[in-house]
Write a protein that holds these residues in place. Structure first.
Motif, PDB file in Angstrom:
ATOM      1  N   ARG A  14     -81.129  25.751   8.921  1.00  0.00           N
ATOM      2  CA  ARG A  14     -81.112  25.273   7.578  1.00  0.00           C
ATOM      3  C   ARG A  14     -82.073  25.962   6.354  1.00  0.00           C
ATOM      4  O   ARG A  14     -81.203  26.415   5.113  1.00  0.00           O
ATOM      5  CB  ARG A  14     -81.733  23.770   7.492  1.00  0.00           C
ATOM      6  CG  ARG A  14     -80.825  22.904   8.212  1.00  0.00           C
ATOM      7  CD  ARG A  14     -81.246  21.196   8.526  1.00  0.00           C
ATOM      8  NE  ARG A  14     -81.657  20.997   6.997  1.00  0.00           N
ATOM      9  CZ  ARG A  14     -82.252  20.059   6.881  1.00  0.00           C
ATOM     10  NH1 ARG A  14     -82.795  18.999   7.735  1.00  0.00           N
ATOM     11  NH2 ARG A  14     -82.379  19.574   5.570  1.00  0.00           N
ATOM     12  N   ILE A  68     -87.690  20.899   4.461  1.00  0.00           N
ATOM     13  CA  ILE A  68     -87.564  21.610   5.571  1.00  0.00           C
ATOM     14  C   ILE A  68     -88.753  22.246   5.928  1.00  0.00           C
ATOM     15  O   ILE A  68     -89.320  21.986   7.544  1.00  0.00           O
ATOM     16  CB  ILE A  68     -86.459  22.729   5.597  1.00  0.00           C
ATOM     17  CG1 ILE A  68     -85.080  22.073   5.327  1.00  0.00           C
ATOM     18  CG2 ILE A  68     -86.431  23.571   6.750  1.00  0.00           C
ATOM     19  CD1 ILE A  68     -83.932  23.104   4.787  1.00  0.00           C
ATOM     20  N   ARG A  97     -91.027  19.442   7.374  1.00  0.00           N
ATOM     21  CA  ARG A  97     -90.778  18.809   8.813  1.00  0.00           C
ATOM     22  C   ARG A  97     -91.035  19.743   9.947  1.00  0.00           C
ATOM     23  O   ARG A  97     -91.545  19.428  11.000  1.00  0.00           O
ATOM     24  CB  ARG A  97     -89.114  18.420   8.587  1.00  0.00           C
ATOM     25  CG  ARG A  97     -88.781  18.071   9.939  1.00  0.00           C
ATOM     26  CD  ARG A  97     -89.086  16.619  10.220  1.00  0.00           C
ATOM     27  NE  ARG A  97     -88.693  16.215  11.586  1.00  0.00           N
ATOM     28  CZ  ARG A  97     -88.934  15.227  12.333  1.00  0.00           C
ATOM     29  NH1 ARG A  97     -90.393  14.755  11.998  1.00  0.00           N
ATOM     30  NH2 ARG A  97     -88.484  14.931  13.356  1.00  0.00           N
ATOM     31  N   ALA A  98     -90.895  21.124   9.571  1.00  0.00           N
ATOM     32  CA  ALA A  98     -91.315  22.198  10.596  1.00  0.00           C
ATOM     33  C   ALA A  98     -92.483  22.090  11.036  1.00  0.00           C
ATOM     34  O   ALA A  98     -92.939  22.419  12.094  1.00  0.00           O
ATOM     35  CB  ALA A  98     -90.675  23.502  10.093  1.00  0.00           C
ATOM     36  N   LEU A 138     -83.733  23.472  12.120  1.00  0.00           N
ATOM     37  CA  LEU A 138     -84.527  23.475  10.916  1.00  0.00           C
ATOM     38  C   LEU A 138     -84.560  25.084  10.264  1.00  0.00           C
ATOM     39  O   LEU A 138     -84.425  25.509   9.281  1.00  0.00           O
ATOM     40  CB  LEU A 138     -86.016  23.058  10.867  1.00  0.00           C
ATOM     41  CG  LEU A 138     -86.254  21.654  10.932  1.00  0.00           C
ATOM     42  CD1 LEU A 138     -87.624  21.176  11.086  1.00  0.00           C
ATOM     43  CD2 LEU A 138     -85.606  20.856   9.796  1.00  0.00           C
TER      44      LEU A 138
END
Length: 153
Positions: A75, A42, A45-46, A72
């Motif tokens: 999550r 996560i 990706r962020a 995100l």
């Protein structure tokens, strides 16, 4: 009963008592491994999206990046909650077990209560992990991650 049988049963009980916390800690460690891997993905990706957001001037594209970043964040909150719930009372149970043995204090009710609480929090941690998986799946269905893939193929 034979004295040898009693000694074997006593030894089995001692081994059982000594090994049980190890299995609990191993299970928690495996769970924490899964949670940390998911959190790392996560976070990666962020960071990727934030870099794209800084260089992009397209408003529509920036809006989609911001929407995905919000997903995100949700999550990562679920993973953070799961982390916290997983370790909170388990550490207390193990500590109380050792303390009661070293100090010869009868903490049976306290340890039992903490263990029940730890199992309840562990269930909540798994529910939080499940919530994070649902959020990830929902993000994929919305087309945030695989926008250029045709699902009907």
């Amino acid at each position: 009963m034979n004295n040898d049988v009693i000694n074997i049963l006593t030894m089995a009980k001692v081994i059982q008592t000594a090994v049980a916390p190890v299995f609990l800690i191993t299970g928690i460690a495996a769970t924490l491994g899964v949670l940390s891997n998911r959190l790392a993905r996560i976070t990666d990706r962020a960071r990727q999206l934030e870099r794209k957001l800084k260089v992009s001037t397209d408003e529509e594209f920036n809006l989609s990046l911001t929407t995905e970043l919000r997903a995100l964040l949700k999550r990562s909150r679920c993973i953070h909650i799961a982390f916290s719930l997983s370790v909170l009372l388990v550490c207390a149970v193990v500590m109380l077990l050792f303390l009661s043995h070293i100090q010869s204090i009868n903490l049976g009710v306290t340890i039992g209560s903490c263990f029940v609480g730890a199992m309840a929090l562990l269930i909540c941690a798994f529910m939080s992990l499940l919530g994070e998986v649902f959020l990830a799946t929902r993000s994929m269905r919305r087309g945030m991650i695989f926008a250029d893939i045709d699902i009907n193929d």
